[in-house]
Design a protein around this motif. Structure first.
Motif, short mmCIF file in Angstrom:
data_model
loop_
_atom_site.label_atom_id
_atom_site.label_comp_id
_atom_site.label_asym_id
_atom_site.label_seq_id
_atom_site.Cartn_x
_atom_site.Cartn_y
_atom_site.Cartn_z
N THR A 83 -2.46 2.05 -4.57
CA THR A 83 -1.95 3.24 -4.58
C THR A 83 -2.66 4.18 -4.16
O THR A 83 -4.17 4.16 -4.26
CB THR A 83 -1.31 3.85 -6.03
OG1 THR A 83 -2.13 3.86 -6.79
CG2 THR A 83 -0.27 2.50 -6.62
N SER A 84 -2.49 5.27 -3.70
CA SER A 84 -3.24 6.50 -3.47
C SER A 84 -3.80 7.07 -4.48
O SER A 84 -5.01 7.64 -4.61
CB SER A 84 -2.28 7.47 -2.67
OG SER A 84 -1.47 8.06 -3.62
N ALA A 85 -3.21 6.85 -5.64
CA ALA A 85 -3.91 7.41 -7.02
C ALA A 85 -5.15 6.60 -7.13
O ALA A 85 -6.10 7.13 -7.62
CB ALA A 85 -2.83 7.30 -8.16
N GLN A 86 -5.14 5.11 -7.02
CA GLN A 86 -6.26 4.52 -7.34
C GLN A 86 -7.32 4.80 -6.28
O GLN A 86 -8.44 4.78 -6.46
CB GLN A 86 -5.88 3.03 -6.95
CG GLN A 86 -4.89 2.61 -8.26
CD GLN A 86 -4.38 1.15 -8.15
OE1 GLN A 86 -4.34 0.40 -6.62
NE2 GLN A 86 -4.21 0.23 -8.90
N LEU A 125 0.84 -1.18 0.05
CA LEU A 125 0.01 -0.07 0.02
C LEU A 125 0.73 1.21 -0.13
O LEU A 125 1.68 1.40 0.82
CB LEU A 125 -0.89 -0.14 1.28
CG LEU A 125 -1.54 -1.28 1.58
CD1 LEU A 125 -2.63 -0.82 2.88
CD2 LEU A 125 -2.58 -1.67 0.49
N THR A 126 0.91 2.03 -0.91
CA THR A 126 1.73 3.03 -1.20
C THR A 126 1.02 4.29 -1.43
O THR A 126 -0.10 4.31 -2.17
CB THR A 126 2.89 2.97 -2.18
OG1 THR A 126 3.67 4.14 -2.42
CG2 THR A 126 2.07 2.66 -3.48
N ASN A 127 1.28 5.32 -0.61
CA ASN A 127 0.96 6.71 -1.04
C ASN A 127 1.54 7.54 -2.16
O ASN A 127 1.18 8.58 -2.57
CB ASN A 127 0.94 7.60 0.22
CG ASN A 127 -0.06 7.62 1.25
OD1 ASN A 127 -1.14 6.77 0.80
ND2 ASN A 127 -0.19 8.29 2.43
N ASN A 128 2.49 6.74 -2.58
CA ASN A 128 3.30 7.46 -3.83
C ASN A 128 2.48 7.14 -5.01
O ASN A 128 2.25 6.12 -5.90
CB ASN A 128 4.73 6.65 -3.95
CG ASN A 128 5.54 7.46 -5.19
OD1 ASN A 128 5.11 8.17 -5.68
ND2 ASN A 128 6.85 6.85 -5.02
N SER A 129 1.95 8.14 -5.57
CA SER A 129 1.26 8.43 -6.90
C SER A 129 1.85 8.33 -7.99
O SER A 129 1.27 8.59 -9.04
CB SER A 129 -0.04 9.52 -6.65
OG SER A 129 0.50 10.73 -6.71
N GLY A 130 3.10 8.59 -7.90
CA GLY A 130 3.81 8.98 -9.24
C GLY A 130 4.28 7.75 -10.26
O GLY A 130 3.91 8.10 -11.40
N GLY A 183 -6.80 7.90 4.52
CA GLY A 183 -8.07 8.27 4.14
C GLY A 183 -9.04 7.13 4.10
O GLY A 183 -8.56 6.16 3.86
N THR A 184 -10.18 7.31 4.07
CA THR A 184 -11.30 6.22 4.08
C THR A 184 -11.21 5.35 2.78
O THR A 184 -11.71 4.24 2.61
CB THR A 184 -12.69 6.66 4.69
OG1 THR A 184 -12.90 7.81 3.93
CG2 THR A 184 -12.57 7.03 6.09
N ALA A 185 -10.95 6.17 1.60
CA ALA A 185 -10.96 5.68 0.36
C ALA A 185 -10.12 4.54 0.20
O ALA A 185 -10.42 3.69 -0.47
CB ALA A 185 -10.71 6.87 -0.57
N MET A 186 -8.83 4.80 0.83
CA MET A 186 -7.79 3.66 0.81
C MET A 186 -8.46 2.47 1.68
O MET A 186 -8.12 1.23 1.16
CB MET A 186 -6.50 4.29 1.41
CG MET A 186 -5.30 3.21 1.07
SD MET A 186 -4.91 2.83 -0.50
CE MET A 186 -3.22 3.10 -0.59
N VAL A 187 -8.92 2.65 2.93
CA VAL A 187 -9.50 1.72 3.78
C VAL A 187 -10.35 0.82 2.83
O VAL A 187 -10.53 -0.42 2.61
CB VAL A 187 -10.05 2.22 4.91
CG1 VAL A 187 -10.50 1.13 5.74
CG2 VAL A 187 -9.13 2.96 5.79
#
Ligand SMILES: [Mg+2]
Length: 266
Positions: A75-78, A46-51, A186-190
């Motif tokens: 990813t955080s982008a997803q 699980l990565t917050n790296n959206s790059g 964020g709840t979206a990632m959860v």
């Protein structure tokens, strides 16, 4: 969180500061992942790296000795894309991984000055004042404002670099409005992780404010490693970890009661 019947309990690992620093493998990480897998757990990242593109995350993991597929990386982008209805008009400030996630969600990506219904902001290495100004204007004029994540920093072997939070702060300050945060915590990632993996047993990360808070929301145990952003001198942190270890290999050894195989030079 408890796994569904017949489903392997899932360990969720953060990437930056846990598996590697800017793509340079941390010692023992690949062996530790192998130990977790051999103990019957599924390992996801699980990565917050959206790059990066999804296939770049997968290739980078393979290159440090951790074979996996795109279905094992969230990813955080997803997470940000999942907040938006397919077909809706969205503008972005970010790199290729964010563009890929928005395209995969079948969103209609338009320029920030083309009256988008939503604006998604992630980390970008190509800061452009005119683009950020247009993005802030879109938010001020009512566009839904979503941040992939708000990590202040991004760890590299040499130093901490500005993270997505610094880019988001530019737009938020200029627009006078704070974003919804999609990635950890964020709840979206959860929700993304719940849908895909049916919950998480352990979340291992190097930041309490993202990985730890995610773990609490997801009902997972939080393992903090000191190989990234957080150092021993920063302790104690909130949320309080269930376990603190120098690195992933140490944490895995403590939790599973197994010594990881000896580290061999690549
Ligand atoms: Mg990290």
């Amino acid at each position: 969180m408890r796994a569904e019947p017949g489903q392997a309990p899932t360990w969720a690992l953060d990437l930056d500061g846990v598996v590697w620093l800017a793509g340079r493998a941390l010692p023992g990480a690949a062996q530790a992942v192998a130990v977790v897998r051999s103990a019957g757990r599924r390992v996801v990242f699980l990565t917050n790296n959206s790059g990066p593109l999804l296939r770049e995350h997968v290739a980078a993991l393979g290159a440090v000795g951790i074979p996996c597929g795109p279905e094992d990386v969230a990813t955080s982008a997803q997470a940000a894309a999942a907040l938006l209805e397919p077909g809706s008009r969205v503008a972005m400030v970010g790199d290729r991984g964010l563009a890929e996630a928005l395209a995969d969600r079948a969103l209609d990506v338009v320029a920030p000055d083309d009256h988008p219904a939503a604006l998604v902001v992630g980390r970008t290495l190509q800061l452009d004042y005119a683009e950020l100004s247009a993005a802030a204007t879109a938010v001020r004029e009512g566009a839904r404002f979503i941040a992939t994540n708000t990590d202040a920093t991004f760890p590299t072997p040499e130093r901490l670099l500005p993270g997505a939070g610094a880019v988001v702060a530019f737009v938020a300050t200029a627009a006078g409005r704070q974003p919804e945060v999609a990635g950890k915590p964020g709840t979206a990632m959860v929700e993304l992780v719940d849908r895909r993996y049916g919950g998480v047993e352990w979340m291992v990360g190097d930041r309490a404010d993202t990985d730890g808070a995610f773990a609490r929301l997801a009902g997972a145990r939080f393992g903090l490693v000191l190989s990234g952003v957080t150092k021993a001198t920063d302790l104690p942190v909130e949320p309080s970890p269930d376990l603190v270890a120098d690195d992933l290999a140490g944490l895995v050894g403590s939790v599973l009661g197994l010594a990881p195989p000896p580290v061999t030079a690549p």
